[in-house]
Scaffold this motif. Structure first.
Motif, mmCIF file in Angstrom:
data_model
loop_
_atom_site.group_PDB
_atom_site.id
_atom_site.type_symbol
_atom_site.label_atom_id
_atom_site.label_comp_id
_atom_site.label_asym_id
_atom_site.label_seq_id
_atom_site.Cartn_x
_atom_site.Cartn_y
_atom_site.Cartn_z
ATOM 1 N N ARG A 75 0.826 -1.205 0.000
ATOM 2 C CA ARG A 75 0.000 0.000 0.000
ATOM 3 C C ARG A 75 0.862 1.258 0.000
ATOM 4 N N LEU A 76 1.967 1.220 0.728
ATOM 5 C CA LEU A 76 2.862 2.362 0.750
ATOM 6 C C LEU A 76 3.471 2.587 -0.629
ATOM 7 N N GLU A 77 3.843 1.507 -1.309
ATOM 8 C CA GLU A 77 4.419 1.650 -2.650
ATOM 9 C C GLU A 77 3.396 2.247 -3.615
ATOM 10 N N ARG A 78 2.145 1.803 -3.535
ATOM 11 C CA ARG A 78 1.107 2.372 -4.401
ATOM 12 C C ARG A 78 0.879 3.843 -4.085
ATOM 13 N N ALA A 79 0.931 4.185 -2.843
ATOM 14 C CA ALA A 79 0.740 5.584 -2.464
ATOM 15 C C ALA A 79 1.890 6.446 -2.983
ATOM 16 N N ARG A 80 3.089 5.917 -2.927
ATOM 17 C CA ARG A 80 4.233 6.682 -3.443
ATOM 18 C C ARG A 80 4.150 6.855 -4.962
ATOM 19 N N GLN A 81 3.692 5.813 -5.659
ATOM 20 C CA GLN A 81 3.524 5.933 -7.104
ATOM 21 C C GLN A 81 2.445 6.963 -7.436
ATOM 22 N N ALA A 82 1.362 6.968 -6.677
ATOM 23 C CA ALA A 82 0.306 7.959 -6.896
ATOM 24 C C ALA A 82 0.829 9.359 -6.628
ATOM 25 N N LEU A 83 1.678 9.506 -5.631
ATOM 26 C CA LEU A 83 2.255 10.822 -5.338
ATOM 27 C C LEU A 83 3.164 11.271 -6.478
ATOM 28 N N ALA A 84 3.953 10.335 -7.003
ATOM 29 C CA ALA A 84 4.828 10.693 -8.120
ATOM 30 C C ALA A 84 4.005 11.103 -9.334
ATOM 31 N N SER A 88 3.965 14.750 -11.162
ATOM 32 C CA SER A 88 4.186 14.967 -12.596
ATOM 33 C C SER A 88 3.052 15.795 -13.202
ATOM 34 N N ALA A 89 1.812 15.474 -12.795
ATOM 35 C CA ALA A 89 0.661 16.233 -13.303
ATOM 36 C C ALA A 89 0.729 17.684 -12.850
ATOM 37 N N LEU A 90 1.209 17.912 -11.647
ATOM 38 C CA LEU A 90 1.336 19.287 -11.167
ATOM 39 C C LEU A 90 2.370 20.051 -11.990
ATOM 40 N N GLY A 91 3.465 19.378 -12.337
ATOM 41 C CA GLY A 91 4.472 20.033 -13.176
ATOM 42 C C GLY A 91 3.901 20.407 -14.532
ATOM 43 N N GLN A 92 3.131 19.503 -15.132
ATOM 44 C CA GLN A 92 2.511 19.809 -16.422
ATOM 45 C C GLN A 92 1.511 20.951 -16.292
ATOM 46 N N ALA A 93 0.750 20.957 -15.200
ATOM 47 C CA ALA A 93 -0.231 22.029 -14.991
ATOM 48 C C ALA A 93 0.471 23.376 -14.843
ATOM 49 N N ARG A 94 1.599 23.384 -14.173
ATOM 50 C CA ARG A 94 2.342 24.636 -14.012
ATOM 51 C C ARG A 94 2.920 25.112 -15.348
ATOM 52 N N GLY A 143 -7.437 31.409 -16.671
ATOM 53 C CA GLY A 143 -8.195 30.993 -15.480
ATOM 54 C C GLY A 143 -8.288 29.484 -15.375
ATOM 55 N N GLN A 144 -8.529 28.829 -16.518
ATOM 56 C CA GLN A 144 -8.602 27.368 -16.504
ATOM 57 C C GLN A 144 -7.262 26.737 -16.121
ATOM 58 N N ALA A 145 -6.185 27.333 -16.612
ATOM 59 C CA ALA A 145 -4.861 26.814 -16.271
ATOM 60 C C ALA A 145 -4.588 26.977 -14.773
ATOM 61 N N GLY A 146 -5.025 28.127 -14.233
ATOM 62 C CA GLY A 146 -4.870 28.335 -12.784
ATOM 63 C C GLY A 146 -5.661 27.307 -11.993
ATOM 64 N N ASP A 147 -6.904 27.035 -12.430
ATOM 65 C CA ASP A 147 -7.704 26.012 -11.756
ATOM 66 C C ASP A 147 -7.048 24.643 -11.862
ATOM 67 N N GLY A 148 -6.404 24.369 -13.029
ATOM 68 C CA GLY A 148 -5.716 23.099 -13.212
ATOM 69 C C GLY A 148 -4.571 22.936 -12.225
ATOM 70 N N GLN A 153 -2.401 20.614 -7.303
ATOM 71 C CA GLN A 153 -1.825 20.779 -5.965
ATOM 72 C C GLN A 153 -2.642 20.017 -4.925
ATOM 73 N N ALA A 154 -3.968 20.042 -5.056
ATOM 74 C CA ALA A 154 -4.833 19.310 -4.127
ATOM 75 C C ALA A 154 -4.583 17.814 -4.228
ATOM 76 N N ARG A 155 -4.405 17.321 -5.473
ATOM 77 C CA ARG A 155 -4.149 15.890 -5.643
ATOM 78 C C ARG A 155 -2.793 15.503 -5.077
ATOM 79 N N VAL A 156 -1.806 16.395 -5.193
ATOM 80 C CA VAL A 156 -0.489 16.120 -4.590
ATOM 81 C C VAL A 156 -0.597 16.078 -3.071
ATOM 82 N N ALA A 157 -1.354 17.043 -2.503
ATOM 83 C CA ALA A 157 -1.526 17.061 -1.047
ATOM 84 C C ALA A 157 -2.230 15.792 -0.571
ATOM 85 N N GLU A 158 -3.251 15.368 -1.304
ATOM 86 C CA GLU A 158 -3.981 14.153 -0.938
ATOM 87 C C GLU A 158 -3.081 12.927 -1.033
ATOM 88 N N ALA A 159 -2.288 12.859 -2.113
ATOM 89 C CA ALA A 159 -1.376 11.729 -2.271
ATOM 90 C C ALA A 159 -0.303 11.738 -1.174
#
Length: 348
Positions: A75-84, A88-94, A143-148, A153-159
């Protein structure tokens, strides 16, 4: 009684004493640990190892039980993969936000320039409208990019929280002692399923014991919190006599026995363990008693005698003794107090 002791010469003489001694009622009870701590699992898993047995002393932080951690590690490994992935998605959004910001800046500049030119009648109304539309679209995309970015960021915090929780749960796979203590009971074996709420071990962590005794309702008024009373634990080496302080009296009597539960703190004593039988001595008044030094009593089989000085000389007298009080012993019959007794010596 025949007086044969006229030529008796004692080594020393002692006086019998008439004193008032307390009378006691024996309230039976059981030695209990002041604080029992149930050791439970914080996560569900199979017991892999139980590292202690009853009677073992443990210190705070010592490992007690190990659970099978393979599911927790997965479970920890899956959580770390989800965080990674979320990172990555946060980097693309930025990156998308930076591109949208550049496009919006360019569209705004173009719109302002076209508006000036339109005021000067250099560009047509249609060209002006196209610039205005492009500017509005660029702002909407920004605005859409900012929301993205916010969503990423929320998904990173959750992960991150899932990773942290998985790491904590993995740490719970090794169950450790929270306090110094002694293992009182072992209630799990390798292969058992451990889960929150199910005790695996019981630790005695209070560092001290107490006697829990039932005192009948007619005597409870003679017991007060803070009183120091004698306690007898026969299983202890030697006399087994202790002095304990009354710490708690339950205010409700048992409706069957009409007795109150009294809890008496006990001092440390070698060989004293929870579950031992004990007796709490409750004072019930005083009685007159004759005390003599124990060395003044001669014992032959079941017979007990003393040498008494009389007006006509020394004579032998039969006595019956009772409880000891230090170096003295209580004489139940044969003496009335105030007599002079001989100790040691012999006839000449």
């Amino acid at each position: 009684m025949k007086g044969e002791g006229r030529t008796y010469a004692p080594e020393e003489t002692v006086e019998t004493r008439l004193v008032r001694l307390p009378r006691w009622h024996e309230a039976v009870g059981t030695v209990q640990a002041k604080t029992d701590t149930r050791v439970e699992a914080q996560v569900t898993g199979r017991v892999l190892k139980v590292l202690v047995r009853p009677g073992d002393r443990v210190a705070k932080g010592d490992p007690l039980v190990e659970l099978d951690s393979r599911a927790l590690e997965s479970r920890l490994e899956r959580a770390r993969q989800a965080l990674a992935s979320a990172g990555s998605a946060l980097g693309q959004a930025r990156d998308g936000l930076a591109s949208a910001r550049a496009t919006a800046t360019k569209a705004e500049s173009t719109y302002k320039r076209m508006r000036r030119l339109h005021e000067q009648k250099v560009v047509t109304a249609e060209e002006m409208e196209q610039a205005e539309t492009a500017h509005a679209q660029a702002r909407a995309a920004l605005g859409q990019a900012g929301d993205g970015v916010t969503g990423a960021q929320a998904r990173v915090a959750e992960a991150s929280e899932l990773v942290q929780q998985a790491e904590i749960d993995l740490g719970y796979a090794t169950i450790r002692a929270q306090e110094n203590g002694e293992v009182a009971r072992r209630e799990a074996e390798p292969g058992d399923l451990a889960f929150p709420g199910k005790p695996l071990l019981v630790l005695q962590t209070g560092g001290s014991l107490r006697l829990e005794a039932m005192v009948r309702e007619g005597l409870i008024a003679r017991v007060r919190i803070g009183d120091t009373l004698p306690v007898i634990v026969s299983a202890l080496e030697g006399e087994g006599d202790l002095r304990g302080m009354v710490e708690e009296i339950e205010p409700l009597a048992d409706p069957v026995t009409r007795s109150f539960l009294v809890k008496v703190g006990l001092p440390p004593a070698p060989g004293l363990y929870p579950g031992m039988f004990g007796r709490l001595m409750v004072p019930v008044g005083e009685t007159e008693a004759v005390l003599v030094p124990d060395r003044a009593v001669t014992r032959v089989g079941q017979l007990e005698t003393v040498m008494i000085r009389t007006e006509s000389g020394w004579r032998n007298a039969y006595v019956r003794t009772g409880e000891r009080h230090g170096d003295d012993i209580e004489v139940l019959s044969g003496l009335s107090g105030g007599e002079t007794l001989g100790v040691g010596g012999g006839r000449s």
